[in-house]
Design a protein around this motif. Sequence first.
Motif, PDB file in Angstrom:
ATOM      1  N   LYS B  70       0.816  -1.213   0.000  1.00  0.00           N
ATOM      2  CA  LYS B  70       0.000   0.000   0.000  1.00  0.00           C
ATOM      3  C   LYS B  70       0.850   1.264   0.000  1.00  0.00           C
ATOM      4  O   LYS B  70       0.533   2.234  -0.691  1.00  0.00           O
ATOM      5  CB  LYS B  70      -0.930  -0.023   1.214  1.00  0.00           C
ATOM      6  N   ALA B  71       1.911   1.273   0.795  1.00  0.00           N
ATOM      7  CA  ALA B  71       2.744   2.474   0.888  1.00  0.00           C
ATOM      8  C   ALA B  71       3.404   2.793  -0.454  1.00  0.00           C
ATOM      9  O   ALA B  71       3.615   3.967  -0.789  1.00  0.00           O
ATOM     10  CB  ALA B  71       3.802   2.291   1.971  1.00  0.00           C
ATOM     11  N   ARG B  72       3.706   1.768  -1.215  1.00  0.00           N
ATOM     12  CA  ARG B  72       4.331   1.967  -2.518  1.00  0.00           C
ATOM     13  C   ARG B  72       3.292   2.074  -3.615  1.00  0.00           C
ATOM     14  O   ARG B  72       3.637   2.245  -4.787  1.00  0.00           O
ATOM     15  CB  ARG B  72       5.289   0.810  -2.809  1.00  0.00           C
ATOM     16  N   LYS B  73       2.025   1.873  -3.276  1.00  0.00           N
ATOM     17  CA  LYS B  73       0.930   1.902  -4.241  1.00  0.00           C
ATOM     18  C   LYS B  73       1.195   0.934  -5.378  1.00  0.00           C
ATOM     19  O   LYS B  73       1.126   1.293  -6.566  1.00  0.00           O
ATOM     20  CB  LYS B  73       0.701   3.332  -4.761  1.00  0.00           C
ATOM     21  N   SER B  74       1.505  -0.284  -4.986  1.00  0.00           N
ATOM     22  CA  SER B  74       1.686  -1.312  -6.002  1.00  0.00           C
ATOM     23  C   SER B  74       0.823  -2.523  -5.676  1.00  0.00           C
ATOM     24  O   SER B  74       0.551  -2.820  -4.503  1.00  0.00           O
ATOM     25  CB  SER B  74       3.153  -1.713  -6.122  1.00  0.00           C
ATOM     26  N   ALA B  75       0.400  -3.213  -6.708  1.00  0.00           N
ATOM     27  CA  ALA B  75      -0.492  -4.373  -6.571  1.00  0.00           C
ATOM     28  C   ALA B  75      -0.099  -5.378  -7.637  1.00  0.00           C
ATOM     29  O   ALA B  75      -0.835  -5.610  -8.598  1.00  0.00           O
ATOM     30  CB  ALA B  75      -1.946  -3.946  -6.733  1.00  0.00           C
ATOM     31  N   ASN B  76       1.051  -5.983  -7.443  1.00  0.00           N
ATOM     32  CA  ASN B  76       1.572  -6.903  -8.455  1.00  0.00           C
ATOM     33  C   ASN B  76       0.880  -8.255  -8.380  1.00  0.00           C
ATOM     34  O   ASN B  76       0.601  -8.769  -7.297  1.00  0.00           O
ATOM     35  CB  ASN B  76       3.079  -7.089  -8.274  1.00  0.00           C
ATOM     36  N   LEU B  77       0.651  -8.845  -9.530  1.00  0.00           N
ATOM     37  CA  LEU B  77       0.041 -10.175  -9.616  1.00  0.00           C
ATOM     38  C   LEU B  77       1.148 -11.211  -9.741  1.00  0.00           C
ATOM     39  O   LEU B  77       2.036 -11.077 -10.583  1.00  0.00           O
ATOM     40  CB  LEU B  77      -0.883 -10.266 -10.832  1.00  0.00           C
ATOM     41  N   VAL B  78       1.083 -12.219  -8.909  1.00  0.00           N
ATOM     42  CA  VAL B  78       2.034 -13.329  -8.977  1.00  0.00           C
ATOM     43  C   VAL B  78       1.281 -14.570  -9.433  1.00  0.00           C
ATOM     44  O   VAL B  78       0.275 -14.950  -8.816  1.00  0.00           O
ATOM     45  CB  VAL B  78       2.714 -13.578  -7.620  1.00  0.00           C
ATOM     46  N   ILE B  79       1.757 -15.177 -10.491  1.00  0.00           N
ATOM     47  CA  ILE B  79       1.191 -16.435 -10.973  1.00  0.00           C
ATOM     48  C   ILE B  79       2.230 -17.515 -10.701  1.00  0.00           C
ATOM     49  O   ILE B  79       3.362 -17.445 -11.194  1.00  0.00           O
ATOM     50  CB  ILE B  79       0.862 -16.389 -12.477  1.00  0.00           C
ATOM     51  N   SER B  80       1.862 -18.499  -9.916  1.00  0.00           N
ATOM     52  CA  SER B  80       2.808 -19.573  -9.607  1.00  0.00           C
ATOM     53  C   SER B  80       2.576 -20.735 -10.568  1.00  0.00           C
ATOM     54  O   SER B  80       1.494 -20.909 -11.129  1.00  0.00           O
ATOM     55  CB  SER B  80       2.603 -20.040  -8.157  1.00  0.00           C
ATOM     56  N   ALA B  81       3.629 -21.522 -10.776  1.00  0.00           N
ATOM     57  CA  ALA B  81       3.527 -22.739 -11.598  1.00  0.00           C
ATOM     58  C   ALA B  81       2.805 -22.461 -12.906  1.00  0.00           C
ATOM     59  O   ALA B  81       1.747 -23.030 -13.191  1.00  0.00           O
ATOM     60  CB  ALA B  81       2.820 -23.839 -10.823  1.00  0.00           C
ATOM     61  N   SER B  82       3.378 -21.576 -13.715  1.00  0.00           N
ATOM     62  CA  SER B  82       2.731 -21.142 -14.958  1.00  0.00           C
ATOM     63  C   SER B  82       2.367 -22.321 -15.852  1.00  0.00           C
ATOM     64  O   SER B  82       3.103 -23.314 -15.941  1.00  0.00           O
ATOM     65  CB  SER B  82       3.666 -20.205 -15.728  1.00  0.00           C
ATOM     66  N   GLN B  83       1.232 -22.153 -16.518  1.00  0.00           N
ATOM     67  CA  GLN B  83       0.744 -23.151 -17.463  1.00  0.00           C
ATOM     68  C   GLN B  83       0.613 -22.502 -18.839  1.00  0.00           C
ATOM     69  O   GLN B  83       0.459 -21.286 -18.956  1.00  0.00           O
ATOM     70  CB  GLN B  83      -0.608 -23.690 -17.001  1.00  0.00           C
ATOM     71  N   LEU B  84       0.638 -23.331 -19.869  1.00  0.00           N
ATOM     72  CA  LEU B  84       0.527 -22.804 -21.224  1.00  0.00           C
ATOM     73  C   LEU B  84      -0.756 -21.995 -21.399  1.00  0.00           C
ATOM     74  O   LEU B  84      -0.784 -20.994 -22.119  1.00  0.00           O
ATOM     75  CB  LEU B  84       0.594 -23.949 -22.239  1.00  0.00           C
TER      76      LEU B  84
END
Lengths: 119, 114
Positions: B70-84
């Motif tokens: 919140k302090a950095r105003k970031s909301a990154n999406l993490v996708i684990s174990a990527s699939q095609l």
Amino acid sequence: GAGVSQSPSNKVTEKGKDVELRCDPISGHTALYWYRQRLGQGLEFLIYFQGNSAPDKSGLPSDRFSAERTGESVSTLTIQRTQQEDSAVYLCASSLVRTSGGTKQETQYFGPGTRLLVL
Amino acid sequence: AQKITQTQPGMFVQEKEAVTLDCTYDTSDPSYGLFWYKQPSSGEMIFLIYQGSYDQQNATEGRYSLNFQKARKSANLVISASQLGDSAMYFCAMRETSGSRLTFGEGTQLTVNP
């Protein structure tokens, strides 16, 4: 259950013609949105309906654009005297607005869109 | 005015690896919601995950998690174990509680390589 549906899926028209796009929201969803997505870009808000309240039309790009909604069901987006720059995908979304602890909780669910091409 | 910035027009990841898609936002409203949507080539916008500005914990939905700073105003999406099947355009969006419209970023095109 059924999701948001839109028709037609594709529309090709000539410059200057009027077009009408239809959106059927998820049953029971009180809120309905229209967005426009130009090729390779993000979505632009056009208009928002919530229950019987006056719609938020602040995103409509010109007076050639208008939209109506019948109660809490179908909505139509009308573009009059189409121009080539109107070519885009028009996406409809619906949602059920809930407020919990003073915080609005709402997730918008999108339809497949109508791809409009103005020649 | 609110604004969403996605600085990665394209990202590549190997199948089964994790990937982070960046999103920063700007708002003066203390109460807001952050969303990630996936848009495959078919064009439909698929809701993935939601984070409220007052939520104490980072949101998670299966292989998706939201790294909310919140302090950095970031909301990154993490996708684990990527699939095609994860190959698609990903959009970050925000809605201020005082309003209703979603404001979208320009999107990140993710390609998962076999």
